[in-house]
Design a protein around this motif. Structure first.
Motif, short mmCIF file in Angstrom:
data_model
loop_
_atom_site.label_atom_id
_atom_site.label_comp_id
_atom_site.label_asym_id
_atom_site.label_seq_id
_atom_site.Cartn_x
_atom_site.Cartn_y
_atom_site.Cartn_z
N ALA A 1 -40.69 -37.93 -24.84
CA ALA A 1 -39.48 -37.27 -24.33
C ALA A 1 -39.53 -35.75 -24.51
CB ALA A 1 -38.25 -37.84 -25.04
N TRP A 2 -40.13 -35.28 -25.61
CA TRP A 2 -40.15 -33.84 -25.86
C TRP A 2 -40.89 -33.08 -24.77
CZ3 TRP A 2 -44.92 -31.96 -25.68
CH2 TRP A 2 -45.99 -32.75 -26.08
N SER A 3 -41.80 -33.76 -24.06
CA SER A 3 -42.64 -33.08 -23.07
C SER A 3 -41.98 -32.89 -21.71
CB SER A 3 -43.95 -33.85 -22.88
OG SER A 3 -43.72 -35.10 -22.25
N LEU A 4 -40.80 -33.48 -21.51
CA LEU A 4 -40.18 -33.42 -20.19
C LEU A 4 -39.95 -31.99 -19.70
CD1 LEU A 4 -37.66 -36.41 -20.29
CD2 LEU A 4 -40.08 -36.36 -19.66
N PRO A 5 -39.52 -31.04 -20.55
CA PRO A 5 -39.37 -29.67 -20.05
C PRO A 5 -40.68 -29.06 -19.54
CG PRO A 5 -38.20 -29.93 -22.13
CD PRO A 5 -39.02 -31.17 -21.95
N LEU A 6 -41.79 -29.45 -20.12
CA LEU A 6 -43.08 -28.96 -19.63
C LEU A 6 -43.40 -29.57 -18.27
CD1 LEU A 6 -45.24 -29.15 -22.89
CD2 LEU A 6 -44.09 -27.13 -21.93
N LEU A 7 -43.24 -30.88 -18.16
CA LEU A 7 -43.56 -31.57 -16.92
C LEU A 7 -42.65 -31.12 -15.78
CD1 LEU A 7 -44.20 -35.10 -18.43
CD2 LEU A 7 -45.91 -33.47 -17.62
N GLU A 8 -41.40 -30.77 -16.11
CA GLU A 8 -40.48 -30.26 -15.09
C GLU A 8 -40.96 -28.92 -14.53
OE1 GLU A 8 -36.87 -30.05 -17.22
OE2 GLU A 8 -36.42 -32.21 -17.05
N ARG A 9 -41.79 -28.22 -15.28
CA ARG A 9 -42.30 -26.92 -14.86
C ARG A 9 -43.70 -27.02 -14.25
NH1 ARG A 9 -38.33 -26.48 -18.12
NH2 ARG A 9 -37.09 -24.57 -18.36
N MET A 10 -44.12 -28.24 -13.94
CA MET A 10 -45.40 -28.48 -13.28
C MET A 10 -45.13 -29.07 -11.90
SD MET A 10 -47.61 -30.15 -16.43
CE MET A 10 -47.72 -29.33 -18.03
N PRO A 11 -45.26 -28.27 -10.86
CA PRO A 11 -44.91 -28.76 -9.51
C PRO A 11 -45.79 -29.90 -9.03
CG PRO A 11 -45.94 -26.58 -9.41
CD PRO A 11 -45.66 -26.85 -10.85
N GLU A 12 -46.92 -30.13 -9.67
CA GLU A 12 -47.81 -31.21 -9.25
C GLU A 12 -47.30 -32.58 -9.69
OE1 GLU A 12 -49.48 -27.37 -9.96
OE2 GLU A 12 -48.75 -28.79 -11.46
N VAL A 13 -46.35 -32.61 -10.62
CA VAL A 13 -45.84 -33.87 -11.16
C VAL A 13 -44.59 -34.29 -10.40
CG1 VAL A 13 -44.89 -35.01 -13.21
CG2 VAL A 13 -46.81 -33.41 -13.44
N ARG A 14 -44.63 -35.47 -9.82
CA ARG A 14 -43.46 -35.98 -9.09
C ARG A 14 -42.39 -36.47 -10.04
NH1 ARG A 14 -43.49 -41.53 -5.60
NH2 ARG A 14 -43.84 -42.34 -7.72
N ARG A 15 -42.80 -37.17 -11.09
CA ARG A 15 -41.83 -37.85 -11.95
C ARG A 15 -42.40 -37.95 -13.36
NH1 ARG A 15 -40.95 -44.33 -11.73
NH2 ARG A 15 -39.32 -44.56 -13.32
N ALA A 16 -41.56 -37.68 -14.34
CA ALA A 16 -41.92 -37.89 -15.74
C ALA A 16 -41.21 -39.15 -16.24
CB ALA A 16 -41.52 -36.69 -16.59
N ILE A 17 -41.95 -40.06 -16.84
CA ILE A 17 -41.42 -41.31 -17.35
C ILE A 17 -41.45 -41.23 -18.87
CG2 ILE A 17 -41.68 -43.82 -17.38
CD1 ILE A 17 -43.41 -43.39 -14.75
N THR A 18 -40.31 -41.39 -19.49
CA THR A 18 -40.21 -41.18 -20.93
C THR A 18 -40.77 -42.35 -21.71
OG1 THR A 18 -38.22 -39.83 -20.62
CG2 THR A 18 -38.62 -40.70 -22.82
#
Length: 345
Positions: A46-63
């Motif tokens: 869960a802590w990584s979601l802010p990073l993944l939100e800032r990566m346009p290559e990632v469609r969806r982060a699954i916690t």
């Protein structure tokens, strides 16, 4: 399986450290370039979601709701089962543990790629040997799993680039009572989650802070709540320094880093974040190896004494002296900070 002809999404099981998650963006970029019509989803803490939100290559982060090092095998299996109807045709498992591969199997994903390790036969069916000489850097190991077996690595390997949301730095500064535009900002990142053998001494950071304060700069300390004993000592030795350790979210820290004139950091997750937001970074290495986990930016400068006893990769100095960092002078950092800025104010 010809993945190029398909539009089915790919699942990546992400790493458990901030720096590794940032370096994993190089893999996401590589996948996007090879398979531009295949979305990339990432299973991550869960802590990584802010990073993944800032990566346009990632469609969806699954916690993945587990703590670092926790087995949680039933939870991992349930997460995987919940993904069975998502249409994944391939999974790439970055951690080398057995537990990390479990969700990909539970999800019924046909092609499951990862490195050999921890008896994962059956959990993975595209098991790659890890040639540590051919792919020494962590980022290269990640990218290598995204290309066809035996194919040449991309040259150059793409660099992580976090996308800062409009107004993000200003909102973070406002919430913390900071003035971004008041004066140039030096960010100091004196923590290191792995252990004290990666931490430049507090008194060295304090000397750098005092020098920049005399030059009219702002100096901010970033880190987690666990870094507070270190940051408090630095702030006490350099009055006027703003101690933000434990006061920011990870998202706020990343956004604030993007507005720094320069960042001085130990080998840590925040060092990789600073490199990924394209600001000048002075990276300090002692017990770790700058060839293994370098800051991936042309604006980064690495300081490392290269003593015979380093890198030892230990959490604490096994010889008790920490000369690899104690003997790294603050004057050298100050010299680099005095060089003309490599980015526009």
């Amino acid at each position: 399986m010809n993945l190029d002809a398909q539009h089915d999404p790919i699942l990546v099981v992400g790493p458990a450290w901030v720096g590794d998650m940032i370096m994993a963006q190089s893999l996401f970029i590589t996948i996007q370039r090879l398979h531009p019509k295949q979305p990339v989803d990432v299973l991550a803490p869960a802590w990584s979601l802010p990073l993944l939100e800032r990566m346009p290559e990632v469609r969806r982060a699954i916690t993945l709701s587990t703590t670092h090092g926790e087995l949680a095998l039933r939870h991992r299996w349930r997460i995987g089962r919940s993904l069975r109807d998502q249409g994944y045709t391939r999974a790439i498992v970055l951690p080398r543990s057995l537990k990390a591969a479990l969700p990909a199997l539970a999800a019924g994903i046909p092609l499951r790629t990862g490195y050999r390790g921890e008896f994962r036969y059956g959990l993975l069916n595209d098991i790659r040997p890890l040639d540590k000489k051919a792919v020494y850097r962590t980022v290269d190991r990640f990218v290598n799993l995204g290309i066809p077996r035996g194919a040449a690595m991309p040259d150059p390997v793409p660099q992580p680039r976090l996308q800062i949301p409009a107004g993000g730095p200003e909102n973070a500064a406002s919430a913390l009572g900071l003035e971004i535009a008041a004066a140039p900002v030096l960010v100091l990142c004196p923590g290191a989650e792995f252990g004290p053998a990666k931490r430049w001494p507090e008194e060295h950071f304090a000397r750098v802070a005092r020098d920049r304060l005399r030059a009219g700069w702002q100096v901010w300390l970033l880190g987690s709540g666990r870094d507070r004993p270190v940051t408090e000592a630095i702030a006490a030795a350099a009055p006027g320094t703003v101690d933000l350790a434990g006061r920011t979210t990870l998202a706020q820290a990343v956004d604030l880093l993007s507005r720094a004139r320069a960042v001085v950091s130990n080998d840590s997750g925040l060092m990789h974040a600073a490199a990924a937001v394209d600001v000048p970074v002075i990276a300090l290495y002692g017990s770790s190896d700058p060839e293994y986990t370098p800051p991936l930016s042309p604006k980064a400068r690495i300081l490392n004494l290269g003593l015979e006893c380093s890198p030892c990769f230990q959490r604490e100095c096994p010889l008790g002296h920490l000369n690899c960092l104690r003997q790294l002078p603050s004057e050298r950092v100050i010299e680099l900070l005095d060089l003309p800025a490599s980015r526009a104010d």
